[in-house]
Design a protein around this motif. Sequence first.
Motif, mmCIF file in Angstrom:
data_model
loop_
_atom_site.group_PDB
_atom_site.id
_atom_site.type_symbol
_atom_site.label_atom_id
_atom_site.label_comp_id
_atom_site.label_asym_id
_atom_site.label_seq_id
_atom_site.Cartn_x
_atom_site.Cartn_y
_atom_site.Cartn_z
ATOM 1 N N VAL A 177 0.857 -1.191 0.000
ATOM 2 C CA VAL A 177 0.000 0.000 0.000
ATOM 3 C C VAL A 177 0.895 1.243 0.000
ATOM 4 C CG1 VAL A 177 -1.703 1.325 1.318
ATOM 5 C CG2 VAL A 177 -1.876 -1.173 1.193
ATOM 6 N N LYS A 178 0.633 2.137 -0.945
ATOM 7 C CA LYS A 178 1.491 3.322 -1.092
ATOM 8 C C LYS A 178 1.030 4.481 -0.216
ATOM 9 C CE LYS A 178 3.279 2.737 -5.773
ATOM 10 N NZ LYS A 178 3.340 3.315 -7.125
ATOM 11 N N THR A 179 2.006 5.253 0.208
ATOM 12 C CA THR A 179 1.776 6.495 0.931
ATOM 13 C C THR A 179 2.641 7.569 0.289
ATOM 14 O OG1 THR A 179 1.456 5.263 2.992
ATOM 15 C CG2 THR A 179 1.857 7.642 3.187
ATOM 16 N N HIS A 180 2.070 8.753 0.082
ATOM 17 C CA HIS A 180 2.823 9.897 -0.431
ATOM 18 C C HIS A 180 2.798 11.013 0.612
ATOM 19 C CE1 HIS A 180 2.676 7.914 -4.312
ATOM 20 N NE2 HIS A 180 1.355 7.973 -4.322
ATOM 21 N N GLY A 181 3.646 12.006 0.399
ATOM 22 C CA GLY A 181 3.651 13.150 1.307
ATOM 23 C C GLY A 181 4.315 14.356 0.670
ATOM 24 N N THR A 182 4.055 15.517 1.248
ATOM 25 C CA THR A 182 4.792 16.731 0.895
ATOM 26 C C THR A 182 5.351 17.319 2.185
ATOM 27 O OG1 THR A 182 3.018 18.377 1.174
ATOM 28 C CG2 THR A 182 3.096 17.195 -0.944
ATOM 29 N N THR A 183 6.456 18.023 2.068
ATOM 30 C CA THR A 183 7.045 18.628 3.264
ATOM 31 C C THR A 183 7.914 19.818 2.899
ATOM 32 O OG1 THR A 183 8.311 18.193 5.286
ATOM 33 C CG2 THR A 183 9.086 17.113 3.278
ATOM 34 N N ASN A 184 7.985 20.777 3.818
ATOM 35 C CA ASN A 184 8.923 21.901 3.689
ATOM 36 C C ASN A 184 10.228 21.621 4.426
ATOM 37 O OD1 ASN A 184 6.737 23.291 2.535
ATOM 38 N ND2 ASN A 184 6.144 24.195 4.495
ATOM 39 N N LEU A 185 10.285 20.509 5.156
ATOM 40 C CA LEU A 185 11.404 20.246 6.047
ATOM 41 C C LEU A 185 12.489 19.413 5.372
ATOM 42 C CD1 LEU A 185 9.533 19.434 9.382
ATOM 43 C CD2 LEU A 185 10.112 21.660 8.397
ATOM 44 N N ASN A 186 13.709 19.525 5.875
ATOM 45 C CA ASN A 186 14.788 18.678 5.391
ATOM 46 C C ASN A 186 14.865 17.409 6.246
ATOM 47 O OD1 ASN A 186 16.297 19.247 7.784
ATOM 48 N ND2 ASN A 186 17.212 21.061 6.830
ATOM 49 N N ALA A 187 15.800 16.530 5.912
ATOM 50 C CA ALA A 187 15.870 15.222 6.575
ATOM 51 C C ALA A 187 16.098 15.359 8.076
ATOM 52 C CB ALA A 187 16.976 14.383 5.943
ATOM 53 N N LYS A 188 16.997 16.264 8.477
ATOM 54 C CA LYS A 188 17.277 16.419 9.909
ATOM 55 C C LYS A 188 16.054 16.954 10.652
ATOM 56 C CE LYS A 188 20.376 18.253 13.375
ATOM 57 N NZ LYS A 188 19.242 18.504 14.276
ATOM 58 N N GLU A 189 15.357 17.907 10.034
ATOM 59 C CA GLU A 189 14.163 18.473 10.675
ATOM 60 C C GLU A 189 13.072 17.414 10.810
ATOM 61 O OE1 GLU A 189 14.485 23.129 9.225
ATOM 62 O OE2 GLU A 189 13.756 21.609 7.820
ATOM 63 N N LEU A 190 12.933 16.549 9.820
ATOM 64 C CA LEU A 190 11.949 15.461 9.905
ATOM 65 C C LEU A 190 12.329 14.484 11.017
ATOM 66 C CD1 LEU A 190 11.307 14.749 6.120
ATOM 67 C CD2 LEU A 190 9.626 15.602 7.759
ATOM 68 N N GLU A 191 13.627 14.204 11.137
ATOM 69 C CA GLU A 191 14.059 13.305 12.193
ATOM 70 C C GLU A 191 13.832 13.923 13.569
ATOM 71 O OE1 GLU A 191 18.123 10.983 13.518
ATOM 72 O OE2 GLU A 191 17.603 11.122 11.392
ATOM 73 N N ASP A 192 14.080 15.223 13.689
ATOM 74 C CA ASP A 192 13.823 15.908 14.958
ATOM 75 C C ASP A 192 12.339 15.852 15.316
ATOM 76 O OD1 ASP A 192 16.483 16.544 15.161
ATOM 77 O OD2 ASP A 192 16.257 18.603 14.446
ATOM 78 N N LYS A 193 11.485 15.918 14.302
ATOM 79 C CA LYS A 193 10.034 15.915 14.531
ATOM 80 C C LYS A 193 9.520 14.524 14.889
ATOM 81 C CE LYS A 193 5.689 17.355 14.216
ATOM 82 N NZ LYS A 193 5.109 18.433 15.025
ATOM 83 N N TYR A 194 9.974 13.503 14.154
ATOM 84 C CA TYR A 194 9.375 12.178 14.277
ATOM 85 C C TYR A 194 10.259 11.147 14.982
ATOM 86 C CZ TYR A 194 6.023 14.001 10.875
ATOM 87 O OH TYR A 194 5.079 14.756 10.238
ATOM 88 N N GLY A 195 11.537 11.468 15.145
ATOM 89 C CA GLY A 195 12.443 10.506 15.762
ATOM 90 C C GLY A 195 13.133 9.628 14.732
ATOM 91 N N ASN A 196 14.217 9.006 15.155
ATOM 92 C CA ASN A 196 15.051 8.208 14.253
ATOM 93 C C ASN A 196 14.315 6.999 13.697
ATOM 94 O OD1 ASN A 196 17.221 5.721 14.188
ATOM 95 N ND2 ASN A 196 18.007 7.600 13.272
ATOM 96 N N ARG A 197 13.487 6.378 14.525
ATOM 97 C CA ARG A 197 12.786 5.152 14.091
ATOM 98 C C ARG A 197 11.836 5.454 12.939
ATOM 99 N NH1 ARG A 197 8.032 2.492 17.035
ATOM 100 N NH2 ARG A 197 7.792 0.470 16.027
ATOM 101 N N VAL A 198 11.045 6.514 13.070
ATOM 102 C CA VAL A 198 10.103 6.876 12.002
ATOM 103 C C VAL A 198 10.869 7.338 10.773
ATOM 104 C CG1 VAL A 198 8.240 8.451 11.321
ATOM 105 C CG2 VAL A 198 8.251 7.440 13.605
ATOM 106 N N ARG A 199 11.924 8.126 10.977
ATOM 107 C CA ARG A 199 12.711 8.615 9.839
ATOM 108 C C ARG A 199 13.286 7.444 9.050
ATOM 109 N NH1 ARG A 199 13.311 10.865 5.576
ATOM 110 N NH2 ARG A 199 15.365 11.568 4.948
ATOM 111 N N SER A 200 13.732 6.397 9.741
ATOM 112 C CA SER A 200 14.249 5.205 9.072
ATOM 113 C C SER A 200 13.158 4.540 8.233
ATOM 114 C CB SER A 200 14.779 4.224 10.117
ATOM 115 O OG SER A 200 15.148 3.012 9.522
ATOM 116 N N ARG A 201 11.949 4.457 8.789
ATOM 117 C CA ARG A 201 10.831 3.861 8.041
ATOM 118 C C ARG A 201 10.458 4.722 6.827
ATOM 119 N NH1 ARG A 201 12.177 1.210 11.849
ATOM 120 N NH2 ARG A 201 10.945 -0.349 12.989
#
Length: 220
Positions: A177-201
């Motif tokens: 099952v596919k999921t798409h997304g849009t974001t203004n954030l960079n990889a580090k900002e996404l990791e800060d928001k969601y944590g390393n585990r979610v960023r890895s997924r």
Amino acid sequence: MKYPTPHIIMEGNTKFTLGSIQRNKILYDFDKILLYLNAKGKLMFGETFKLYDEDRDTLFKLCNYFIRDEANCKKLNIDVNKGILLSGPVGCGKTSLMKLLRHIVPYQKPYKMIPARNVVFGFNHIGYKTIEDYGNGQYFCFDDLGIEPIGRHYGKDCNVIGEILLSRHDLFLKHHVKTHGTTNLNAKELEDKYGNRVRSRMRELFNLVAFERDSRDKRN
């Protein structure tokens, strides 16, 4: 519903031919796709809508992904089986493009555009059922990932979108099952928001397609 001529799209009385069929395979023409997207964009967003030459490389990647041109996608390091995470500065056109691009492939399973902040508002109102509701077989594009507030229901905080992305990752692995997304954030900002585990997924869930950092604000 069958599409005997999936490369031909009618908008009112106007016919758009996006390519040709040879040996039961569609050979898409990128410039013809852009003509259609420009016309469809004006219908959807108003006469001021236009595609910009400076975004051509980004559009090329996205169009090849949506038409599932596996040869080009391989060269572009895009996995057609994963979703798209479209990143870029505020106002560069991410949301409009994700709303628009699905129209070039009307025969594919559509996805719903969902503002991430609306998901959190739903959680604040009805709680954990909101997370369950997005853990199903539907395709979604979560808009503006990473700038939504933390959810709070009956005094308990929850990183709602982070939990949903974990569920969507399981769905992807088990049922494709596919999921798409849009974001203004960079990889580090996404990791800060969601944590390393979610960023890895997220790396497993999405192809990252990015606008240039200096892309103009098209809303001005």
